[in-house]
Design an enzyme around this catalytic site. Structure first.
Site, mmCIF file in Angstrom:
data_model
loop_
_atom_site.group_PDB
_atom_site.id
_atom_site.type_symbol
_atom_site.label_atom_id
_atom_site.label_comp_id
_atom_site.label_asym_id
_atom_site.label_seq_id
_atom_site.Cartn_x
_atom_site.Cartn_y
_atom_site.Cartn_z
ATOM 1 N N PRO A 2 0.821 -1.215 0.000
ATOM 2 C CA PRO A 2 0.000 0.000 0.000
ATOM 3 C C PRO A 2 0.854 1.263 0.000
ATOM 4 O O PRO A 2 1.784 1.384 0.782
ATOM 5 C CB PRO A 2 -0.806 -0.104 1.298
ATOM 6 C CG PRO A 2 -0.205 -1.190 2.091
ATOM 7 C CD PRO A 2 0.714 -1.982 1.238
ATOM 8 N N GLU A 3 0.536 2.159 -0.884
ATOM 9 C CA GLU A 3 1.188 3.458 -0.899
ATOM 10 C C GLU A 3 0.146 4.511 -0.522
ATOM 11 O O GLU A 3 -0.991 4.170 -0.174
ATOM 12 C CB GLU A 3 1.801 3.719 -2.276
ATOM 13 C CG GLU A 3 2.944 2.745 -2.573
ATOM 14 C CD GLU A 3 4.111 3.386 -3.310
ATOM 15 O OE1 GLU A 3 4.339 4.589 -3.111
ATOM 16 O OE2 GLU A 3 4.763 2.679 -4.074
#
Ligand SMILES: [Zn+2]
Length: 270
Positions: A2-3
């Site tokens: 996840p960014e």
């Protein structure tokens, strides 16, 4: 992994379930993730009403009417499951609201973690003291970025990954933004003209906005049982596309520095 856009859409997906709801059950199903759960997490969060949901860099913030904020980080593989049909081995933290909604923080690799702070997290949570501006805020602009980069000989890519310069940018978005701004990832940060720094800032904001919009367009699905927040398909121009055509027609190249892949186009990125 996840960014920032995944964390942003995760937080937005949590809003309809958690905001203004009282937590009637807070259960940790093991002692730790990347590090131990706060010892008083259950005591402080049970019975509390959620009054705010927010994101800072790649952290999600759940604020309560008791002045506590639960901070979560999704690590490499974390996600929140909404109303799971049944709990699994990787559901490490479970929240239940007064309306009977259940949220499970699921993280097979356990690089994620949960912290709890009292008071304003921006002041009280040490990792936030080190963070640069949010990339989507007005505080992140061409003039300020150019000032920070002045005299720096490090490659622009490394500088953009430095959380003190701008918060929450990861490898994928930096590669994509540099391609859109037509700036070579290895260019010395202090040797980029103001006009190109302006273009870079605009590209970063555009790339993040587009990813958040893509995630937002799938938010409807999050209402389904076993819904998983925050992961969505994306359309990259260079990332993971070694040997394919760049928008300019040349081939995308990959280079590895310090174990991390950089995807770029040597023809249009200078
Ligand atoms: Zn190109």
């Amino acid at each position: 992994m996840p960014e920032l856009p995944e964390v942003e859409t995760t937080v937005r997906g949590l809003v309809p379930v958690l905001l203004d709801r009282t937590l009637v059950r807070v259960e940790t199903r093991r002692g730790d993730m990347r590090r131990p759960f706060p010892v008083d997490l259950r005591q402080r969060m049970t019975g509390a009403r959620v009054i705010s949901l927010a994101r800072r860099a790649k952290y999600g913030l759940v604020g309560t009417d008791r002045g506590n904020t639960m901070i979560f980080h999704l690590g490499m593989s974390g996600r929140w499951r909404i109303d799971p049909a049944e709990l699994g081995a990787h559901d490490h933290l479970v929240l239940e609201t007064d309306t009977g909604r259940v949220l499970a923080l699921n993280d097979p690799r356990r690089f994620g973690f949960v912290d709890l702070v009292e008071g304003d997290p921006e002041q009280c949570y040490p990792p936030f003291g080190e963070l640069g501006p949010e990339p989507l805020s007005p505080a992140f602009n061409g003039v300020c970025l150019a000032r920070v980069l002045t005299g720096r000989s490090a490659p622009i890519k490394a500088m953009l990954l430095d959380q003190k310069i701008v918060a929450g940018l990861g490898n994928i978005y930096v590669c994509e933004a540099l391609n859109r701004a037509r700036i070579h990832p290895g260019r010395a940060a202090g040797r980029i003209s103001q006009a190109r720094v302006d273009r870079l800032v605009e590209a970063i904001k555009r790339v993040l906005d587009a990813a958040i919009a893509a995630g937002g367009s799938t938010l409807r699905d999050f209402a389904r049982p076993d819904g998983e927040l925050g992961y969505f398909a994306k359309d990259w121009r260079v990332y993971g596309r070694e040997g394919e055509a760049c928008a300019c027609g040349a081939r995308v190249r990959r280079r590895v520095d310090s174990g991390r892949s950089t995807f770029f186009c040597a023809a249009c990125q200078r």
